[in-house]
Design a protein around this motif. Structure first.
Motif, mmCIF file in Angstrom:
data_model
loop_
_atom_site.group_PDB
_atom_site.id
_atom_site.type_symbol
_atom_site.label_atom_id
_atom_site.label_comp_id
_atom_site.label_asym_id
_atom_site.label_seq_id
_atom_site.Cartn_x
_atom_site.Cartn_y
_atom_site.Cartn_z
ATOM 1 N N LEU A 135 3.659 -5.916 -0.222
ATOM 2 C CA LEU A 135 3.503 -6.963 -1.234
ATOM 3 C C LEU A 135 3.976 -6.478 -2.604
ATOM 4 N N SER A 136 3.708 -5.216 -2.923
ATOM 5 C CA SER A 136 4.086 -4.677 -4.233
ATOM 6 C C SER A 136 5.594 -4.631 -4.418
ATOM 7 N N HIS A 137 6.323 -4.637 -3.316
ATOM 8 C CA HIS A 137 7.781 -4.559 -3.393
ATOM 9 C C HIS A 137 8.412 -5.913 -3.663
ATOM 10 N N SER A 138 7.610 -6.942 -3.720
ATOM 11 C CA SER A 138 8.126 -8.283 -3.973
ATOM 12 C C SER A 138 8.720 -8.384 -5.366
ATOM 13 N N GLU A 139 9.732 -9.241 -5.508
ATOM 14 C CA GLU A 139 10.347 -9.474 -6.807
ATOM 15 C C GLU A 139 9.655 -10.601 -7.564
ATOM 16 N N GLN A 140 8.625 -11.193 -6.970
ATOM 17 C CA GLN A 140 7.913 -12.299 -7.587
ATOM 18 C C GLN A 140 6.679 -11.782 -8.316
ATOM 19 N N SER A 141 6.573 -12.071 -9.610
ATOM 20 C CA SER A 141 5.436 -11.581 -10.390
ATOM 21 C C SER A 141 4.118 -12.153 -9.868
ATOM 22 N N ALA A 142 4.163 -13.362 -9.271
ATOM 23 C CA ALA A 142 2.935 -13.966 -8.736
ATOM 24 C C ALA A 142 2.358 -13.129 -7.605
ATOM 25 N N VAL A 143 3.234 -12.502 -6.824
ATOM 26 C CA VAL A 143 2.774 -11.653 -5.721
ATOM 27 C C VAL A 143 2.100 -10.405 -6.278
ATOM 28 N N ALA A 144 2.698 -9.812 -7.311
ATOM 29 C CA ALA A 144 2.097 -8.624 -7.931
ATOM 30 C C ALA A 144 0.730 -8.954 -8.514
ATOM 31 N N GLU A 145 0.616 -10.086 -9.194
ATOM 32 C CA GLU A 145 -0.661 -10.459 -9.802
ATOM 33 C C GLU A 145 -1.709 -10.790 -8.755
ATOM 34 N N ALA A 146 -1.263 -11.254 -7.600
ATOM 35 C CA ALA A 146 -2.215 -11.517 -6.518
ATOM 36 C C ALA A 146 -2.852 -10.229 -6.009
ATOM 37 N N CYS A 147 -2.194 -9.118 -6.246
ATOM 38 C CA CYS A 147 -2.704 -7.807 -5.817
ATOM 39 C C CYS A 147 -3.711 -7.214 -6.797
ATOM 40 N N LEU A 148 -3.977 -7.909 -7.899
ATOM 41 C CA LEU A 148 -4.895 -7.388 -8.918
ATOM 42 C C LEU A 148 -6.229 -6.888 -8.356
ATOM 43 N N PRO A 149 -6.870 -7.619 -7.437
ATOM 44 C CA PRO A 149 -8.170 -7.149 -6.939
ATOM 45 C C PRO A 149 -8.104 -5.785 -6.254
ATOM 46 N N ALA A 150 -6.917 -5.371 -5.826
ATOM 47 C CA ALA A 150 -6.793 -4.101 -5.100
ATOM 48 C C ALA A 150 -6.486 -2.922 -6.014
ATOM 49 N N THR A 151 -6.030 -3.189 -7.244
ATOM 50 C CA THR A 151 -5.516 -2.098 -8.067
ATOM 51 C C THR A 151 -6.578 -1.066 -8.438
ATOM 52 N N SER A 152 -7.791 -1.517 -8.719
ATOM 53 C CA SER A 152 -8.829 -0.554 -9.102
ATOM 54 C C SER A 152 -9.156 0.378 -7.944
ATOM 55 N N TYR A 153 -9.072 -0.129 -6.707
ATOM 56 C CA TYR A 153 -9.315 0.723 -5.538
ATOM 57 C C TYR A 153 -8.167 1.704 -5.326
ATOM 58 N N LEU A 154 -6.939 1.219 -5.517
ATOM 59 C CA LEU A 154 -5.787 2.115 -5.404
ATOM 60 C C LEU A 154 -5.900 3.260 -6.411
ATOM 61 N N LEU A 155 -6.381 2.927 -7.609
ATOM 62 C CA LEU A 155 -6.567 3.936 -8.643
ATOM 63 C C LEU A 155 -7.638 4.951 -8.230
ATOM 64 N N THR A 156 -8.717 4.460 -7.660
ATOM 65 C CA THR A 156 -9.804 5.341 -7.222
ATOM 66 C C THR A 156 -9.344 6.292 -6.133
ATOM 67 N N TYR A 157 -8.515 5.787 -5.243
ATOM 68 C CA TYR A 157 -8.083 6.605 -4.095
ATOM 69 C C TYR A 157 -7.107 7.720 -4.495
ATOM 70 N N LEU A 158 -6.643 7.704 -5.736
ATOM 71 C CA LEU A 158 -5.770 8.793 -6.187
ATOM 72 C C LEU A 158 -6.510 10.127 -6.230
ATOM 73 N N SER A 159 -7.818 10.059 -6.241
ATOM 74 C CA SER A 159 -8.605 11.297 -6.251
ATOM 75 C C SER A 159 -9.068 11.680 -4.847
ATOM 76 N N GLY A 160 -8.468 11.062 -3.828
ATOM 77 C CA GLY A 160 -8.841 11.352 -2.440
ATOM 78 C C GLY A 160 -8.243 12.653 -1.930
ATOM 79 N N HIS A 161 -8.370 12.856 -0.625
ATOM 80 C CA HIS A 161 -7.942 14.119 -0.014
ATOM 81 C C HIS A 161 -6.673 13.993 0.832
ATOM 82 N N SER A 162 -6.319 12.765 1.242
ATOM 83 C CA SER A 162 -5.137 12.581 2.077
ATOM 84 C C SER A 162 -3.892 12.453 1.204
ATOM 85 N N SER A 163 -2.986 13.417 1.302
ATOM 86 C CA SER A 163 -1.772 13.373 0.479
ATOM 87 C C SER A 163 -0.902 12.174 0.836
#
Length: 499
Positions: A135-163
């Motif tokens: 979805l993030s690879h879409s060229e439509q800004s509406a698709v990117a904004e639809a992903c907003l609810p997931a961004t905070s989790y993606l940010l949190t997972y940056l401190s995880g253990h799986s490279s």
């Protein structure tokens, strides 16, 4: 320096400054073009082996019914493998823009996907993250904004253990950052800069390369110079974090230098420098010396082998060095951050010869650096002369108008240092080359040739005599009707005739 009959000519310093202004305008346009290209040229991370294992079949466009079916199976399936296969099917469908549009407008779809992303089953988490990545690879800004609810989790997972998982989250965030201002407004207060700063200490090269990509995307957005890069005192800003010193660490030459990682972070450094927020900070961290050593390392690499891939790294490194050298603060920085004249100049000419053979489009980048090196430094000009590099420089004149102007500008930098320098420029192949450039149809090339001749005539009277003997005045007559050149042509004719 300019008096009497030469007073009608613009001082070379003014012409050089005009060229630098035009250069800054071209660089701004180039940065803007690259930024806009990045917005539609996102990274797509796919596992080729996984794709082959899935049969290599063409993914189908999914309608509402199929999307709902796969989400239900992924959420409520009785077996983990069944749930994983459902997400794989969904992810393959999301490779199509039509499916992406249907998905984001389908009520509850993103909420379900985020729920799977936050589940305690690693395989389901990974497949849900891959769906978000599509979805993030879409060229439509509406698709990117639809992903907003997931961004905070993606940010949190940056401190995880799986490279692998961190790498996927970084590329996904990098794609979303440039597409949507709403995403950036949400991520900045949530601490994306400190999260990226923590990631830069990862021992995994794949993570570092993904981090470099995500950071470069963040540094290119329109609000970066005002809201993201400054200020050194704010922990949530790039310059206030540990990122600058770690970026320079990753660019240090040696056996640990990784080309892919270095390319990404060299572009990051370029965008930070171009923001002009606080380049003295980068210099104080050893930016000049690090980049200078990297330049020497690249020159050594292209001498050892033809297939280095270093041309990808050369462009941002040359730009970083060029722009740092323009900082007035350089004059007050300690000697340990200065570049060593002859080594840097020699390395730069090795790279210029390499570019001439393999990547001519990079010649202007190298010549801009040479221009900035020689503009205010007699020692760099002396290096050019003592290493007999004037003739190799002149050999670049026929490449293009842009290259010709830069070569002539560098020669003006040398000539304006005075009689001793002009004496070493002349005699030699310079006269025939200048008569040749005066025949160029490009007005800027001719104008810069006139400036160089004026300096030579002032400081080396023999140059004017040689010019007359080679029918130079007749060559000048071709440009008497050019409105932009008339005054300079007339003044140069008078100078030549009165020497």
């Amino acid at each position: 320096m300019w008096s009497g009959r030469q007073g009608r000519l613009r001082p070379v310093g003014c012409v050089v400054e005009e060229l630098r202004c035009r250069r800054r305008e071209r660089e701004a346009a180039l940065r803007k073009a690259r930024r806009e290209q990045q917005l539609i040229s996102k990274r797509l991370l796919r596992d080729d082996a996984s794709e082959e294992a899935e049969g290599g079949c063409v993914a189908m466009i999914l309608g509402e019914t199929e999307i709902q079916h796969f989400l239900r199976l992924a959420q409520q399936g009785t077996e983990e493998k069944e749930r994983e296969r459902a997400l794989v099917s969904l992810r393959r469908g999301l490779q199509h823009p039509e499916t992406q549009q249907t998905f984001i407008w389908l009520e509850g779809s993103m909420r379900t996907l985020v729920g799977l992303l936050t589940s305690n089953q690693a395989l389901l988490q990974l497949e849900a993250a891959r769906c978000l990545h599509e979805l993030s690879h879409s060229e439509q800004s509406a698709v990117a904004e639809a992903c907003l609810p997931a961004t905070s989790y993606l940010l949190t997972y940056l401190s995880g253990h799986s490279s692998d998982f961190i790498e996927l989250c970084l590329y996904t965030l990098g794609n979303l950052i440039v597409e949507s201002e709403a995403v950036r407004r949400q991520l900045l207060p949530q601490g994306i800069v400190p999260a990226l700063a923590a990631c830069i200490q990862s021992p995994h090269l794949t993570v570092l390369e993904a981090l470099g990509y995500a950071l470069s995307q963040l540094l290119q957005v329109k609000e970066a110079p005002e809201m993201i890069i400054p200020s050194p005192s704010a922990d949530s800003s790039v310059l206030g974090s540990t990122l600058p010193e770690h970026i320079l660490r990753l660019l240090q030459p040696g056996p640990k230098l990784n080309l892919g990682v270095a390319v990404e972070f060299a572009w990051c450094l370029h965008y930070i420098i171009c923001s002009q927020v606080d380049n003295t900070l980068l210099i104080s961290h050893g930016g000049l010396s690090t980049l200078g050593l990297l330049l020497l390392d690249m020159a050594g690499a292209v001498q050892r082998t033809e297939d280095t891939g270093l041309e990808l790294l050369a462009c941002p490194v040359l730009r970083c060095l060029s722009n740092l050298l323009t900082e007035a603060a350089m004059e007050v920085v300690g000697g340990q951050n200065q570049l060593e004249d002859e080594r840097v100049v020699a390395a730069l000419f090795i790279l210029l010869q390499f570019f001439l053979q393999k990547q001519p489009s990079l010649l202007p980048e190298g010549l801009w650096l040479l221009n900035n090196l020689t503009a205010n430094s007699p020692s760099f000009c002396t290096s050019l002369l003592s290493m007999d590099l004037i003739e190799p420089l002149l050999q670049l004149l026929p490449v293009s108008n842009v290259v010709s102007i830069l070569v002539l500008t560098v020669l003006c930098n040398v000539a304006e240092k005075g009689p001793a320098y002009c004496q070493r420029l002349w005699p030699g192949p310079l006269l025939s080359c200048l008569i040749g450039t005066l025949a160029f149809p490009d007005i800027e090339v001719v104008g810069q040739s006139l400036e160089l001749l004026q300096l030579l005539f002032l400081y080396q009277p023999e140059a004017a005599k040689d010019f007359l003997q080679q029918s130079g005045v007749q060559v000048l007559e071709r440009h008497q009707e050019e409105a932009q050149l008339q005054d300079r042509v007339r003044a140069l004719q008078q100078t030549a005739l009165h020497q």
